[in-house]
Design an enzyme around this catalytic site. Structure first.
Site, PDB file in Angstrom:
ATOM      1  CE  LYS A   1      48.597  31.127  38.612  1.00 39.18           C
ATOM      2  NZ  LYS A   1      47.469  31.196  39.938  1.00 39.18           N
TER       3      LYS A   1
ATOM      4  CB  SER B   1      47.970  44.973  64.158  1.00 41.53           C
ATOM      5  OG  SER B   1      48.048  44.776  62.344  1.00 41.53           O
TER       6      SER B   1
END
Lengths: 301, 191
Positions: free
Chosen positions: A177, A125
């Site tokens: 948000k 990764s």
């Protein structure tokens, strides 16, 4: 008077030597700088790649991006370092930290310095992302590599909060948000937005691999294995994800060969021990950061 | 006795100085000196390890090296207290003389020259004559050992031979115990 002079000289000697010793310990990485010589710099990337600054008792096995980038910069600035061997033993980690390190490596290579990656037990990764910014990748046959993909993990603690009687009141300036909040389930729209981010990051990962492995693996072939799977070093060689099979010393030899250095050219570990961080003084700051928590973080792991 | 006089005295007039310190027992100052010597030595030793590119620093995680060092320093203070009591006890059993507090203070001061070994070694290593530094560091160790004998002798008011015996006995006893343990394990005897 005589006694005071003797003790004074002794104290002065100790003070000077304390300063010299601390300087020697703190600048351990710079020791052995060769005047007019040529050396190979080794940068070790061990553990989970993290962007967090500081380092203490809890960070013994994490690879801090700031420290690694500093070492790369050091290699760039030092004329005696002609090539760098990256020794990576990492399962990946922060996407941003991996990108930052890779960018710094690209700059190092633009200066004409060769970068060789030596994979340890694991280079998956984010670790592989970084490896793609090198001129040559050497893996061991049994190294675990690949895991090309992006993951974002969110925890939904809504049920738990209900059981313990915690209800969060949210006042927000926009509907997204508190996207990813642990106190409620994701909405479909939020899920789509986050999937877009993951998808975009995945595309960036593919671009990085295709750029680093240009001419060695096609996009089609890459897409076949870029589904997050891990592969062995030998499989990676067959796929074109690495360039050769060998150990750390083979990587050093490769670095000498590509940089045109003699066989006995010295090796210097650039990100050695940091005196102040090793005292573990920043451990409280780290804990505080962990408690505050950043609930969303892209990870290449 | 002032700080300067005590430091100078331990280095150049050890017998009289250590006798005086063992009688007056300035515990706080003695422990502070011992801690300073231990901690400064730790820094010098670490610098030497870095200079010599020590394998220990590569094998152990960086944090572990310092944790071990700091734990070692704290343990050495504890060990000092235990050893002082033990030496006093041995002396009381054999010669009927005891002064644990005096021994502790005198041993703390006796460690002072030990602060010179590692920095001299390091300085000479930097100057390219590491072998000379190693020899001098060894001589400093011998100096400290001699001072420890004097410290015990003056604290307990015994002869030099008796002081050496008192100092050696705990080590000898441990060695006998260890040997017995090893022999027991090797012979496969069940305890």
């Amino acid at each position: 008077m005589n006694k005071k002079l003797v003790v004074g000289v002794l104290v002065l000697f100790l003070a000077v030597m304390t300063i010299v010793s601390l300087w020697g310990i703190t600048n351990a990485g710079g020791r052995g700088k060769l005047a007019g010589g040529s050396a190979i710099g080794v940068i070790e990337i061990n553990g989970v790649i993290s962007g967090e600054t500081g380092g203490g008792l809890l960070s013994g096995y994490s690879a801090n991006a700031m420290d690694i980038m500093e070492s790369i910069r050091q290699a760039r600035e030092r004329e005696d370092i002609k090539a760098v061997v990256l020794r990576i033993d990492s399962p990946g980690g922060s996407a941003v930290a991996s990108q930052e390190i890779a960018l710094e490596l690209d700059r190092l290579r633009q200066e004409g310095k060769k970068v060789i990656t030596s994979m340890g037990d694991m280079c998956t990764s984010g670790g592989y992302w970084i490896a793609c910014s090198s001129d040559y990748i050497m893996a061991n046959g049994a190294t675990l590599t690949g895991s090309i993909g992006v993951i974002m993990q969110l925890s939904n603690l809504e049920g738990l909060y209900e059981k313990v009687g915690i209800k969060e009141e949210v006042i927000k300036s926009g509907k997204h948000k508190d996207m990813g909040s642990a106190t409620r389930t994701l909405t479909e729209e939020e899920r789509r937005l986050l999937e877009d981010i993951v998808g975009d990051s995945y595309d960036q990962f593919l671009d990085q691999v295709l750029k680093g492995r240009s001419g060695k693996i096609s996009r089609e072939k890459l897409l076949e294995v870029a589904d997050g799977r891990i592969i062995s070093g030998r499989q990676a060689l067959e796929l074109g994800l690495v360039d050769g099979i060998g150990n750390y010393y083979d990587a050093l030899d490769k670095a000498r060969e590509t940089a045109g250095l003699p066989e006995d050219s010295p090796v210097e570990i650039l990100n050695g021990i940091d005196f102040w961080k090793s005292l573990g003084l920043s451990v409280l700051g780290e804990l505080s950061e962990q408690v505050q928590g950043r609930f969303i973080e892209l990870r290449y792991q | 006795m002032s700080f300067t006089e005590s430091i100078y005295g331990v280095l150049f007039e050890p017998a009289a100085t250590l006798r005086d310190l063992a009688e007056n027992k300035p515990y706080g100052r003695a422990l502070l000196i011992f801690l300073a010597v231990t901690l400064l030595s730790l820094i010098f030793e670490q610098a030497l390890m870095v200079y010599n590119d020590s394998e220990t620093l590569k094998i152990l995680p960086a944090n572990a090296v310092w944790m071990f060092n700091i734990l070692g320093a704290l343990l050495s203070v504890l060990l000092l207290l235990v050893i002082s009591g033990l030496l006093s006890l041995i002396s009381e059993i054999i010669y009927g003389k005891f002064n644990a507090g005096g021994i502790m203070v005198a041993l703390c001061y006796a460690s002072i020259p030990g602060i010179l070994g590692p920095p001299v070694h390091y300085a000479l290593s930097l100057a390219g004559v590491e072998w000379l530094g190693a020899i001098l560091a060894l001589l400093v160790m011998v100096w400290v050992l001699v001072l420890q004998v004097i410290a015990v002798r003056e604290s307990l008011q015994v002869t030099t031979g008796q002081a050496i015996l008192i100092l050696v006995l705990p080590g000898l006893f441990s060695l006998i115990l260890l040997t017995a343990l090893v022999v027991t394990v090797l012979l496969g005897v069940n305890i």
